[in-house]
Design a protein around this motif. Structure first.
Motif, PDB file in Angstrom:
ATOM      1  N   ILE A  69      44.342  26.571  37.428  1.00  0.00           N
ATOM      2  CA  ILE A  69      44.623  27.793  38.176  1.00  0.00           C
ATOM      3  C   ILE A  69      46.134  27.996  38.288  1.00  0.00           C
ATOM      4  O   ILE A  69      46.849  27.134  38.800  1.00  0.00           O
ATOM      5  CB  ILE A  69      44.045  27.719  39.617  1.00  0.00           C
ATOM      6  CG1 ILE A  69      42.544  27.441  39.595  1.00  0.00           C
ATOM      7  CG2 ILE A  69      44.363  28.997  40.389  1.00  0.00           C
ATOM      8  CD1 ILE A  69      41.702  28.556  39.055  1.00  0.00           C
ATOM      9  N   ASP A  70      46.609  29.137  37.804  1.00  0.00           N
ATOM     10  CA  ASP A  70      48.004  29.552  37.993  1.00  0.00           C
ATOM     11  C   ASP A  70      48.041  30.339  39.290  1.00  0.00           C
ATOM     12  O   ASP A  70      47.382  31.370  39.429  1.00  0.00           O
ATOM     13  CB  ASP A  70      48.451  30.421  36.819  1.00  0.00           C
ATOM     14  CG  ASP A  70      49.920  30.785  36.866  1.00  0.00           C
ATOM     15  OD1 ASP A  70      50.392  31.222  37.938  1.00  0.00           O
ATOM     16  OD2 ASP A  70      50.588  30.657  35.837  1.00  0.00           O
ATOM     17  N   THR A  71      48.824  29.854  40.254  1.00  0.00           N
ATOM     18  CA  THR A  71      48.801  30.412  41.607  1.00  0.00           C
ATOM     19  C   THR A  71      49.932  31.402  41.869  1.00  0.00           C
ATOM     20  O   THR A  71      50.130  31.824  43.001  1.00  0.00           O
ATOM     21  CB  THR A  71      48.884  29.272  42.636  1.00  0.00           C
ATOM     22  OG1 THR A  71      50.164  28.649  42.552  1.00  0.00           O
ATOM     23  CG2 THR A  71      47.791  28.241  42.404  1.00  0.00           C
ATOM     24  N   PRO A  89      46.438  34.103  42.315  1.00  0.00           N
ATOM     25  CA  PRO A  89      47.565  33.897  43.236  1.00  0.00           C
ATOM     26  C   PRO A  89      47.110  33.311  44.568  1.00  0.00           C
ATOM     27  O   PRO A  89      46.018  33.625  45.063  1.00  0.00           O
ATOM     28  CB  PRO A  89      48.134  35.309  43.420  1.00  0.00           C
ATOM     29  CG  PRO A  89      47.723  36.036  42.173  1.00  0.00           C
ATOM     30  CD  PRO A  89      46.363  35.472  41.831  1.00  0.00           C
ATOM     31  N   THR A  90      47.940  32.481  45.125  1.00  0.00           N
ATOM     32  CA  THR A  90      47.620  31.792  46.374  1.00  0.00           C
ATOM     33  C   THR A  90      47.136  32.764  47.447  1.00  0.00           C
ATOM     34  O   THR A  90      46.163  32.481  48.150  1.00  0.00           O
ATOM     35  CB  THR A  90      48.852  31.006  46.880  1.00  0.00           C
ATOM     36  OG1 THR A  90      49.247  30.087  45.863  1.00  0.00           O
ATOM     37  CG2 THR A  90      48.552  30.249  48.153  1.00  0.00           C
ATOM     38  N   ALA A  91      47.772  33.910  47.570  1.00  0.00           N
ATOM     39  CA  ALA A  91      47.416  34.886  48.608  1.00  0.00           C
ATOM     40  C   ALA A  91      45.997  35.436  48.442  1.00  0.00           C
ATOM     41  O   ALA A  91      45.423  35.955  49.400  1.00  0.00           O
ATOM     42  CB  ALA A  91      48.418  36.033  48.609  1.00  0.00           C
ATOM     43  N   GLU A  95      39.904  35.221  49.483  1.00  0.00           N
ATOM     44  CA  GLU A  95      38.946  36.295  49.214  1.00  0.00           C
ATOM     45  C   GLU A  95      38.302  36.239  47.833  1.00  0.00           C
ATOM     46  O   GLU A  95      37.242  36.833  47.631  1.00  0.00           O
ATOM     47  CB  GLU A  95      39.599  37.662  49.426  1.00  0.00           C
ATOM     48  CG  GLU A  95      40.728  37.989  48.484  1.00  0.00           C
ATOM     49  CD  GLU A  95      41.431  39.290  48.817  1.00  0.00           C
ATOM     50  OE1 GLU A  95      41.314  40.234  48.018  1.00  0.00           O
ATOM     51  OE2 GLU A  95      42.104  39.341  49.865  1.00  0.00           O
ATOM     52  N   GLN A  96      38.894  35.509  46.865  1.00  0.00           N
ATOM     53  CA  GLN A  96      38.370  35.555  45.495  1.00  0.00           C
ATOM     54  C   GLN A  96      37.876  34.229  44.928  1.00  0.00           C
ATOM     55  O   GLN A  96      37.100  34.227  43.973  1.00  0.00           O
ATOM     56  CB  GLN A  96      39.437  36.118  44.553  1.00  0.00           C
ATOM     57  CG  GLN A  96      39.778  37.556  44.830  1.00  0.00           C
ATOM     58  CD  GLN A  96      40.788  38.117  43.829  1.00  0.00           C
ATOM     59  OE1 GLN A  96      41.172  37.456  42.880  1.00  0.00           O
ATOM     60  NE2 GLN A  96      41.210  39.346  44.060  1.00  0.00           N
ATOM     61  N   ALA A  97      38.292  33.112  45.468  1.00  0.00           N
ATOM     62  CA  ALA A  97      37.981  31.810  44.856  1.00  0.00           C
ATOM     63  C   ALA A  97      36.494  31.553  44.719  1.00  0.00           C
ATOM     64  O   ALA A  97      36.034  31.116  43.661  1.00  0.00           O
ATOM     65  CB  ALA A  97      38.639  30.681  45.649  1.00  0.00           C
ATOM     66  N   GLU A  98      35.735  31.828  45.761  1.00  0.00           N
ATOM     67  CA  GLU A  98      34.310  31.508  45.716  1.00  0.00           C
ATOM     68  C   GLU A  98      33.555  32.349  44.692  1.00  0.00           C
ATOM     69  O   GLU A  98      32.563  31.899  44.133  1.00  0.00           O
ATOM     70  CB  GLU A  98      33.702  31.627  47.112  1.00  0.00           C
ATOM     71  CG  GLU A  98      34.221  30.510  48.020  1.00  0.00           C
ATOM     72  CD  GLU A  98      33.805  30.634  49.464  1.00  0.00           C
ATOM     73  OE1 GLU A  98      33.787  31.785  49.989  1.00  0.00           O
ATOM     74  OE2 GLU A  98      33.522  29.589  50.069  1.00  0.00           O
ATOM     75  N   ALA A  99      34.045  33.545  44.382  1.00  0.00           N
ATOM     76  CA  ALA A  99      33.412  34.387  43.362  1.00  0.00           C
ATOM     77  C   ALA A  99      33.834  33.990  41.950  1.00  0.00           C
ATOM     78  O   ALA A  99      33.076  34.188  40.996  1.00  0.00           O
ATOM     79  CB  ALA A  99      33.758  35.859  43.611  1.00  0.00           C
ATOM     80  N   GLY A 118      54.075  26.262  46.026  1.00  0.00           N
ATOM     81  CA  GLY A 118      52.967  27.209  45.926  1.00  0.00           C
ATOM     82  C   GLY A 118      51.679  26.549  45.463  1.00  0.00           C
ATOM     83  O   GLY A 118      50.598  26.880  45.949  1.00  0.00           O
ATOM     84  N   ALA A 119      51.765  25.624  44.517  1.00  0.00           N
ATOM     85  CA  ALA A 119      50.562  24.926  44.048  1.00  0.00           C
ATOM     86  C   ALA A 119      49.976  24.054  45.147  1.00  0.00           C
ATOM     87  O   ALA A 119      48.758  23.899  45.238  1.00  0.00           O
ATOM     88  CB  ALA A 119      50.883  24.091  42.817  1.00  0.00           C
TER      89      ALA A 119
END
Length: 175
Positions: A69-71, A89-91, A95-99, A118-119
């Motif tokens: 994952i590039d954050t 992106p970390t932000a 909201e998106q990781a689980e999908a 950031g990582a």
């Protein structure tokens, strides 16, 4: 070095560690015990992945068993990223990781480089969501500096290895 304060003696049964000179900042706090060091360094390997090891696993035939994952931001991603990495992106992790990700597949995060956390922030966010996660030490900076191919918005690029980060004429560093 001023050796006036150094006292050499045979190790005793009470203390096998030599006495550190008072003016030695390296040993002013003594090293951890071997047992404590083994726990610490073992844990470090559970939390971190080396750029070369990630590259080797991705280059091998078959599924490496993890997703990269590039954050970083979209502008950073466009400037260059690890081939096959997912841009998250970390932000946007909450909201998106689980999908986008499967909690049964380990994740390796990276950001710009060793001067960026950031990582680490991304790895924390993913761990809090239940993902197994490691951070790629060195980030994109060391990926490029070690001479691994990367993708940009213009296509694929590869730089000569930086002799300060990777062996120039060998497959691996031997470490």
């Amino acid at each position: 070095m001023n050796n006036a304060n150094v006292q050499l003696s045979a190790p005793s049964a009470v203390s096998a560690a030599p006495v550190a000179p008072a003016d030695n900042a390296v040993l002013s706090v003594p090293p951890a015990s071997p047992a404590a060091a083994a726990v610490y360094f073992g844990a470090s390997l559970a939390f971190h992945a080396d750029v070369s090891d990630v590259a080797s696993a991705l280059a091998a035939d078959g599924d490496p068993g993890f997703v990269v994952i590039d954050t970083r931001s979209t502008a950073s991603w466009d400037q260059g990223h690890v081939p096959g990495a997912l841009h998250l992106p970390t932000a946007l992790i909450a909201e998106q990781a689980e999908a986008l990700l499967d909690t049964s597949v380990p994740v390796v995060t990276y950001c710009w480089g060793p001067g960026c956390n950031g990582a680490t922030r991304a790895a924390l966010a993913l761990a809090q969501l239940g993902f197994q996660v490691k951070e790629m030490l060195g980030g994109f900076e060391y990926w490029a500096r070690e001479g691994f191919e990367f993708e940009t918005w213009e296509g694929r690029e590869q730089r000569d290895p930086d002799a300060l980060t990777a062996p120039v004429d060998a497959e691996d560093c031997g470490c």
